[in-house]
Design an enzyme around this catalytic site. Structure first.
Site, PDB file in Angstrom:
ATOM      1  N   SER A 150      74.312  88.713 107.262  1.00 55.63           N
ATOM      2  CA  SER A 150      72.869  88.791 107.480  1.00 55.63           C
ATOM      3  C   SER A 150      72.228  89.775 106.496  1.00 55.63           C
ATOM      4  O   SER A 150      72.324  89.584 105.283  1.00 55.63           O
ATOM      5  CB  SER A 150      72.594  89.168 108.939  1.00 55.63           C
ATOM      6  N   ASP A 244      70.309  78.115 112.051  1.00 51.54           N
ATOM      7  CA  ASP A 244      69.873  79.441 111.588  1.00 51.54           C
ATOM      8  C   ASP A 244      68.722  79.251 110.612  1.00 51.54           C
ATOM      9  O   ASP A 244      68.867  78.538 109.620  1.00 51.54           O
ATOM     10  CB  ASP A 244      71.050  80.139 110.904  1.00 51.54           C
ATOM     11  N   HIS A 274      73.247  82.185 114.011  1.00 45.50           N
ATOM     12  CA  HIS A 274      73.238  83.500 113.391  1.00 45.50           C
ATOM     13  C   HIS A 274      73.955  84.500 114.317  1.00 45.50           C
ATOM     14  O   HIS A 274      73.778  84.478 115.528  1.00 45.50           O
ATOM     15  CB  HIS A 274      71.789  83.947 113.173  1.00 45.50           C
TER      16      HIS A 274
END
Length: 307
Positions: A150, A244, A274
């Site tokens: 991320s 995501d 995610h």
């Protein structure tokens, strides 16, 4: 909008529901310290013990707090940058992830506790990521494999872009559902705007908290996709999650690297969301994804390209 009931399997829904159980309905109105406390508590609920033989020591590299994991010792070091939108997370939130990477690859792993927003704005987090990477290289004399999930995937790529022409030897980068600076108004940002675990609105909030003023333009230490050239980047493996809003960042980055002649391989993890790294012990899909991630790290450290 996507039909998540069809895309996501029962194991992953169980992970989503367990994660959501830690968040009160009005969490978005909480202050940053409370949000960090809630996030850390959620991560702790998924935490598992270290694999046998892995030890860790907290210490600073380049003035940045880090945690150094080792097992058998290695010829390369994995620099790991944690996710959390540049706002939450730290050495504890991804502690077991890093320990398992160390065990699965046989490589030392250095987890970087970079400065976060809102106390510290861009480029503080990038500066810490780079400073720690340089210091590990200088002290160990070893090449690096950059890895992050991320926001941490963003930082890993930023270091790769900004390290070109420097003394850093980067064998490769492994980016896990990274946010790389894509267009918020098209593609996956819209199709998966309401995805479980991360929404488009969440991404906008994290972006605004990270910045002190207007969004930078043409700054690859902020958004790697803004770079003017992608030549000379290290071999790259990208792991995107299907459900995501950030998934097209990985697609766009893959295309940019291919056009520049850089070796790149991307896996789009069907039905995953995610943050699925934390689901690796309760979801077969996530466990398989984690093995692909650790296999990629190990291969890049050996200058192997099995793709």
């Amino acid at each position: 909008m996507a039909d998540y009931q069809k895309l996501i399997d029962a194991e992953t829904w169980a992970f989503i529901e367990k994660t959501n159980s830690f968040y009160p309905p009005d969490t978005a109105t909480y202050g940053v310290e409370d949000q960090r406390r809630i996030y850390d508590g959620m991560c702790a609920a998924f935490r598992v013990g270290y694999p046998e033989g892995v030890i860790a020591k907290d210490r600073a590299y380049g003035g940045v707090p880090c945690r150094h994991y080792t097992s058998v010792g290695s010829d390369a070091v994995v620099m790991y940058f944690h996710g959390g939108g540049f706002v939450v997370g730290g050495l504890e939130s991804h502690d077991d992830v890093c320990a398992e990477i160390c065990a699965a690859t046989g490589l030392d792993v250095v987890s970087v506790d970079y400065r976060m927003a809102p106390e510290h704005k861009h480029p503080a987090m990038f500066e810490d990521a780079m400073a720690a990477s340089v210091a590990v290289t200088v002290e160990t004399g070893k090449a690096l494999v950059l890895c992050g999930d991320s926001a941490g995937g963003n930082l890993a790529a930023c270091v790769s872009h900004m390290a070109r022409g420097s003394d850093l030897i980067i064998k490769g980068q492994v980016l896990v559902y990274p946010g790389l600076g894509g267009d918020f108004d098209k593609g996956s940002y819209m199709e998966f705007a309401d995805a479980p675990m991360l929404t488009r609105d969440d991404i906008v909030i994290y972006r605004d908290v990270r910045l002190d003023g207007d969004e930078p333009v043409g700054d690859p230490s902020y958004a790697p996709l803004q770079d003017t050239t992608f030549e000379g980047l290290p071999p790259t493996v990208i792991n995107t999650a299907q459900c995501d809003p950030l998934s097209d960042d990985g697609v766009d980055y893959e295309q940019a690297l291919k056009a520049a002649g850089v070796r790149v391989h991307r896996v789009d993890e069907a039905g995953l969301v995610h943050g699925h790294l934390r689901a690796r012990h309760m979801s077969n899909r996530s466990a398989a994804s984690f093995k692909r991630i650790t296999d990629a790290i190990a291969a890049l450290a050996l200058d192997d390209w099995p793709y």
